[in-house]
Design an enzyme around this catalytic site. Structure first.
Site, PDB file in Angstrom:
ATOM      1  N   GLU A 314      31.914   6.658   0.563  1.00 38.54           N
ATOM      2  CA  GLU A 314      32.321   5.448  -0.038  1.00 38.54           C
ATOM      3  C   GLU A 314      31.467   4.533   0.371  1.00 38.54           C
ATOM      4  OE1 GLU A 314      34.318   7.336   1.306  1.00 38.54           O
ATOM      5  OE2 GLU A 314      35.216   6.421   2.581  1.00 38.54           O
ATOM      6  N   ASP A 356      -6.016 -11.304   5.513  1.00 42.32           N
ATOM      7  CA  ASP A 356      -7.531 -12.016   5.751  1.00 42.32           C
ATOM      8  C   ASP A 356      -7.929 -12.170   7.166  1.00 42.32           C
ATOM      9  OD1 ASP A 356      -6.493 -13.478   3.871  1.00 42.32           O
ATOM     10  OD2 ASP A 356      -5.037 -15.240   4.599  1.00 42.32           O
ATOM     11  N   ASP A 673      -2.487 -18.705  -2.221  1.00 42.84           N
ATOM     12  CA  ASP A 673      -2.105 -17.408  -2.183  1.00 42.84           C
ATOM     13  C   ASP A 673      -1.289 -16.905  -3.038  1.00 42.84           C
ATOM     14  OD1 ASP A 673      -4.795 -16.869  -1.250  1.00 42.84           O
ATOM     15  OD2 ASP A 673      -3.680 -17.410   1.120  1.00 42.84           O
ATOM     16  N   ASN A 735      29.922  16.668   4.102  1.00 38.99           N
ATOM     17  CA  ASN A 735      31.283  16.235   2.749  1.00 38.99           C
ATOM     18  C   ASN A 735      31.629  17.206   2.460  1.00 38.99           C
ATOM     19  OD1 ASN A 735      31.907  13.375   3.954  1.00 38.99           O
ATOM     20  ND2 ASN A 735      30.985  12.578   2.269  1.00 38.99           N
ATOM     21  N   THR A 766      33.245  12.116  10.782  1.00 37.40           N
ATOM     22  CA  THR A 766      31.908  12.186  10.311  1.00 37.40           C
ATOM     23  C   THR A 766      31.620  10.853   9.909  1.00 37.40           C
ATOM     24  OG1 THR A 766      32.861  14.132   8.871  1.00 37.40           O
ATOM     25  CG2 THR A 766      31.268  12.741   7.856  1.00 37.40           C
TER      26      THR A 766
HETATM   27  P1  ATP Z   1     -10.072 -15.569   5.827  1.00 40.04           P
HETATM   28  O1  ATP Z   1      -9.752 -15.792   4.097  1.00 40.04           O
HETATM   29  O2  ATP Z   1     -10.406 -14.772   6.473  1.00 40.04           O
HETATM   30  O3  ATP Z   1      -9.239 -17.109   6.204  1.00 40.04           O
HETATM   31  P2  ATP Z   1     -11.642 -18.150   5.973  1.00 40.04           P
HETATM   32  O4  ATP Z   1     -10.730 -18.924   6.406  1.00 40.04           O
HETATM   33  O5  ATP Z   1     -12.422 -17.817   6.858  1.00 40.04           O
HETATM   34  O6  ATP Z   1     -11.187 -16.585   5.962  1.00 40.04           O
HETATM   35  P3  ATP Z   1     -11.635 -20.205   3.445  1.00 40.04           P
HETATM   36  O7  ATP Z   1     -10.967 -21.280   5.289  1.00 40.04           O
HETATM   37  O8  ATP Z   1     -11.117 -19.854   3.248  1.00 40.04           O
HETATM   38  O9  ATP Z   1     -11.697 -18.572   4.170  1.00 40.04           O
HETATM   39  O10 ATP Z   1     -12.923 -20.532   4.611  1.00 40.04           O
HETATM   40  C1  ATP Z   1     -14.083 -20.238   3.753  1.00 40.04           C
HETATM   41  C2  ATP Z   1     -15.283 -20.495   3.959  1.00 40.04           C
HETATM   42  O11 ATP Z   1     -15.209 -22.435   4.099  1.00 40.04           O
HETATM   43  C3  ATP Z   1     -15.045 -20.698   5.290  1.00 40.04           C
HETATM   44  O12 ATP Z   1     -16.645 -18.909   5.851  1.00 40.04           O
HETATM   45  C4  ATP Z   1     -16.549 -22.337   5.561  1.00 40.04           C
HETATM   46  O13 ATP Z   1     -18.311 -22.212   5.194  1.00 40.04           O
HETATM   47  C5  ATP Z   1     -16.089 -22.904   4.883  1.00 40.04           C
HETATM   48  N1  ATP Z   1     -14.570 -23.112   4.951  1.00 40.04           N
HETATM   49  C6  ATP Z   1     -13.665 -23.278   6.175  1.00 40.04           C
HETATM   50  N2  ATP Z   1     -12.374 -24.306   6.808  1.00 40.04           N
HETATM   51  C7  ATP Z   1     -13.954 -25.232   6.264  1.00 40.04           C
HETATM   52  C8  ATP Z   1     -13.127 -26.841   6.524  1.00 40.04           C
HETATM   53  N3  ATP Z   1     -12.829 -27.367   7.458  1.00 40.04           N
HETATM   54  N4  ATP Z   1     -14.523 -27.843   6.235  1.00 40.04           N
HETATM   55  C9  ATP Z   1     -15.105 -27.154   5.160  1.00 40.04           C
HETATM   56  N5  ATP Z   1     -16.233 -25.947   4.967  1.00 40.04           N
HETATM   57  C10 ATP Z   1     -14.686 -25.557   4.764  1.00 40.04           C
END
Ligand code: ATP
Length: 938
Positions: A314, A356, A673, A735, A766
């Site tokens: 149980e 990621d 996401d 059991n 047990t």
């Molecule tokens: P992950 O998915 O592994 O976290 P990541 O952080 O590189 O990867 P994103 O944050 O989506 O992915 O960034 C994707 C792309 O966008 C980067 O490679 C960069 O070129 C551009 N990027 C990232 N951060 C900025 C930002 N703060 N301003 C403008 N462009 C950005």
């Protein structure tokens, strides 16, 4: 806000009651959407800039109560305790005790009652610990909100938000309470949780006097608790918290749904029911056989009921809850916070971990190390976020001007800030996005500070960063008009460059590929000057002038290579998903052992963006977008690295793997996401960089954002599952032994072997300490060197059923042999039978410590509680036999040396047999996998 009970009292009404009973149209707190925000704020005593002060917030928290949908109060201890005695079998046993009173057998009555109470206490302690562990977990994973207090922006637990608080919202936030919005910049909120409408609502701040009370969706200047910000930014003043929010009122209406049971608990509870049915039938049989042999019916009734109590498992579902809850607590100690209990169980069967790159496999401590401008390439010195360091070579003349324009754009198009060290010489820290903080540090190295820059060129508009567009833009007022600063991925900006820059773009692409091949994360910067702000913001993002590139170092986490290798060894496929450039992704993947390194001069490393060409292990988001589902399903098994993907594509990756029968863990941090986190078998959100939306969608939150923590959680999950199996194996075997003994004895013409009290005692042994101690068995050394258990495998799979029946039968056979020979010799056969069966069970507890490894190889120190439980139980058992005070109670007599020696020898048989079985399994495994490698899964 799952996990809270939905019934309860309103806990956080505004300072003045919202006058629900008699709504007056003129009352700003009754209809906050109908009045200007400042009026509402004034009514609430809130300062829209500085927020509440902390003292006032604390006072209001006491006054209005926590901002919670009233939590299902922890079951009071006395109810938990009494709950232990509502079990049907215990009730029958209590009835049996009543019968013994009628029979005048007070000794039996007292002992039965004592045993029932002891059983209850053990059950109570177990459940109480499980409840406490669950409550602690809920506290650990409670959501956060950003508020302004004493003029300072800070994150506080959402439960402490009070009416009058000023709350800041940005993409990914979950609205903590009902807000009257004061500021809404492109603010969009998904209100599906409240209205069922899945298209995000656009928010405003204007008063809406004409909107009716009933129309929640039309109160567009309000943000409601529990809804999710999908885009933009906002600020609002809290008008209602807790049960007084719109969500609280709905929550009060719908029925509380029962605390979900995990699949394992479901399966075990079904199993428990069928076992109970079998056991009851068997007990009926024992009763019939006994009476037929001429035993007294009332004695046989007591015996049969005791047997039923002993044989019916149980406690199984409760024990599993405890194992899972305590396991979750151990995971928390390893920085993996489990939000849903079934995740603990699922973790053990994970076959694919999609992670990621940035921040999870890498440290996310960004430093700009290289800069490319059309006027030259520079290295940048300095470590961390300290805004000090040299450019090498020192830029001069036109190059200096080019560099300064580039770093200024990077500092302006930026929402991060640098925080000076708290002690002299200490490291600088940051708030916001590390990529952006690195750009601030870079600008600082050229003597350009963001504050001064923004004083000269105040920001008037912005297009926030969006991982799908991979770029961001800010608009600034200047003496001459408007300056637009843009940053993002080079290929995202390239189509919007002004004509005539083809040559520069080609050079930039070459520089980008070279940086990326070294593992750098590359950002492009661009700008534009306009006379005035365009009508549509995105028009201002065209005809850009490319300023150059920055290369950011983001080294792999030190623990990542070992964690990747551990996954491999455990038959788990690690997969990297990133928004970054394929060449960068490839370089990082090679450094952590996800992919083989690219040989020098390999053309794959330099294909200008499409690193996937010819390499089936890398796929870009673009390629994935082109592939129909069927074709992708064919490819998914080959791909190890996904680059330039958008968050939405994660969902396709999850479903494709699940289509192949994989159990998928997927990480994520952003609001986009969330669907993939929900779809994955284990959604994993980042505790540090993750948004509240991602955390709510996830099954587990990583307190340190580290990939290695996922692997540790998987290991813990496997251990817990193993321990549950150990427990079940032990319980079912012992059991079944008790049942075999009681059924077979009369059939073999032997007297009923055990007294009711003895059965109850054995049951206590047990279900008691040894079984509990099995739940804390440490992980077996090979726990991460074998393949994951197949999806949907029954807890009784891999021969557990057979083991329980056969070993149970063996234990019964030994016990009955002792009984028969002792009767023939005229020995104290009843005491010998009783002791043999009890000690056989202790041997079994030792033997099932591992399914494969020899118990001798585990050592008695590795599970001290079990050692203590066994030694303790053995001592008590001997006490029952030899202490004159206990003898009459347990119907025992002192055994002579030969009798005792025989009993002890017989008691080891099950242990020896199981050890032999395990040795056979080990021999078989060595023959099949001479290298001891687990099968690979695809
Ligand atoms: P992950 O998915 O592994 O976290 P990541 O952080 O590189 O990867 P994103 O944050 O989506 O992915 O960034 C994707 C792309 O966008 C980067 O490679 C960069 O070129 C551009 N990027 C990232 N951060 C900025 C930002 N703060 N301003 C403008 N462009 C950005």
């Amino acid at each position: 806000m799952g996990g809270f009970a939905l019934e309860g009292r309103p806990s956080g009404t505004p300072p003045r009651p919202p006058a629900e009973s008699a709504p007056s149209p003129g009352d700003p707190l009754a209809r906050p959407w109908a009045h200007p925000a400042p009026t509402v704020a004034a009514e609430l005593g809130a300062d829209l800039e500085a927020g509440l002060d902390e003292d006032e917030a604390a006072a209001r928290l006491t006054r209005f109560g926590p901002n919670e949908l009233v939590e299902r109060g922890r079951t009071p201890a006395w109810r938990l305790f009494l709950g232990q005695f509502t079990n049907a079998m215990i009730v029958v046993l209590l009835a049996a005790a009543a019968i013994t009173v009628l029979l005048g057998d007070t000794k039996d009555t007292v002992v039965i009652l004592a045993i029932v109470v002891l059983n209850g206490v053990i059950g109570f302690v177990q459940e109480y610990r499980a409840e406490a562990a669950m409550a602690a977990l809920r506290r650990l994973t409670s959501p956060l909100a950003t508020v302004v207090r004493n003029g300072i922006q800070r994150a506080v637990p959402a439960g402490t938000v009070v009416p009058g608080d000023v709350v800041l919202l940005e993409a990914g936030a979950v609205v903590p309470a009902d807000l009257r919005l004061v500021e809404a910049r492109a603010l969009r909120i998904n209100e599906a949780a409240l209205t069922g409408e899945s298209i995000p609502a656009e928010k405003t701040t204007e008063p809406l006097p004409e909107v009716d009370e009933a129309l929640l969706a039309e109160r567009r200047n309000m943000a409601f608790a529990g809804t999710a910000v999908t885009y933009g930014r906002g600020r609002g003043v809290v008008v209602a918290t807790g049960m007084a929010t719109a969500l609280g009122r709905i929550a009060g209406l719908v029925a509380a749904h029962a605390a979900g049971r995990t699949p394992l608990q479901e399966r075990l509870s079904t199993l428990g029911k069928s076992l109970a049915a079998i056991a009851l039938a068997v007990c009926g049989l024992v009763f019939g056989l006994g009476v037929a042999r001429g035993e007294r019916p009332e004695v046989m009734f007591l015996t049969a009921v005791s047997l039923a109590v002993a044989a019916i498992p149980e406690g199984l579902p409760a024990v599993v809850t405890i194992a899972l809850a305590l396991g979750a607590r151990r995971m928390a100690a390893r920085r993996a916070l489990v939000r849903r209990l079934p995740a603990v169980e699922t973790l053990g069967s994970v076959t694919v971990i999609c992670s990621d790159k940035t921040g999870t496999l890498t440290t996310n401590e960004m430093v700009v190390e290289r800069v490319w401008t059309p006027a030259g390439t520079f290295s940048v010195e300095g470590a961390g976020y300290r805004p000090e360091g040299r450019f090498v070579p020192e830029p001069t003349g036109g190059a200096a001007e080019a560099v300064d324009r580039l770093v200024a754009a990077g500092a302006a198009c930026n929402d991060a800030s640098l925080v000076p060290p708290t002690r002299p010489g200490g490291p600088w820290s940051l708030t916001g996005d590390p990529t952006e903080a690195a750009l601030l540090a870079l600008a600082g190295k050229r003597g350009i500070g963001r504050e001064a820059l923004l004083r000269q060129r105040p920001r008037i508009e912005e297009i926030t960063f969006d991982p799908d567009r991979r770029r961001m833009a800010t608009f600034h007022r200047t003496d001459l008009g408007v300056w637009v600063a843009v940053k993002g991925a080079l290929e995202a900006i390239a189509p919007d460059l002004a004509p005539g820059q083809e040559g520069i773009l080609a050079d930039a692409r070459r520089a980008e590929t070279a940086f990326a091949a070294d593992g750098y994360r590359v950002l492009a910067l661009a700008e534009r000057h306009l006379d005035r702000l365009p009508d549509r913001l995105d028009e201002g993002e065209r005809c850009l002038a490319l300023l150059g590139l920055v290369a950011l170092a983001d080294p792999p986490r030190p623990a990542a290579p070992a964690a990747v290798a551990a996954c491999r060894g455990a038959g788990i496929r690690p997969i990297m998903i990133t928004g970054d450039h394929p060449v960068t992704a490839r370089a990082i993947a090679a450094r952590i052992g996800l992919l083989d390194p690219v040989p020098d001069g390999d053309p794959r490393g330099g294909s200008g963006g499409e690193g996937a060409d010819g390499d089936r292990s890398i796929m870009t988001g673009e390629e994935l977008g082109r592939l129909p589902d069927a074709a992708f399903a064919e490819r998914v098994g080959d791909v190890v690295v996904y680059a330039r993907t958008s968050p939405e594509q994660k969902l396709r990756i999850v479903t494709a793997w699940q289509g192949r029968g994989a159990v998928v863990a997927m990480t994520g941090d952003g609001v986009n996401d969330a669907p993939a986190l929900r779809a994955a078998d284990i959604g994993v959100a980042m505790g540090i960089t993750g948004t509240e939306v991602a955390k709510e969608a996830a099954d587990m939150v990583l307190a340190d954002d580290d990939f290695a923590t996922i692997v540790a959680a998987v290991e813990e999950g496997r251990r817990i599952y193993d321990n549950i199996r150990r427990f079940v194996r032990y319980l079912l075997t012992t059991n079944s032994a008790e049942i075999w003994v009681m059924v077979l004895a009369p059939l073999l013409g032997l007297p009923i072997p055990l007294f009711a009290i003895q059965i109850l005692w054995i049951n206590l042994v047990t279900d008691g300490l040894p079984a509990l101690a099995l739940g804390v068995e440490p992980a077996e050394p090979d726990v991460m060197r074998r393949p994951p258990r197949p999806r949907g495998e029954s807890i009784l799979g891999r021969g557990l059923w057979r083991h329980a029946l056969v070993v149970g039968l063996l234990m019964a056979g030994v016990t009955l042999a002792i009984q028969a020979s002792a009767i023939a010799q005229g020995w104290h056969w009843q005491t010998m039978v009783f002791t043999t069966l009890a000690l056989l069970q202790l041997g079994q507890a030792l033997a099932v410590r591992s399914e494969r490894a020899s118990t001798f190889s585990l050592g008695w120190r590795s599970n001290l509680p079990l050692t203590a439980a066994i030694v303790g139980t053995l001592a008590v058992q001997l006490g029952l036999v030899y202490l004159p005070a206990l003898q009459p109670i347990f119907e025992t007599e002192a055994l002579g040396p030969i009798e005792l020696a025989l009993v002890l020898a017989a008691s080891t048989t099950a242990f020896v047999a199981v050890e032999i079985e395990k040795a056979y399994f080990r021999w078989q495994a060595r023959r099949q996998h001479p290298l001891g490698r687990p099968e690979r899964i695809d």
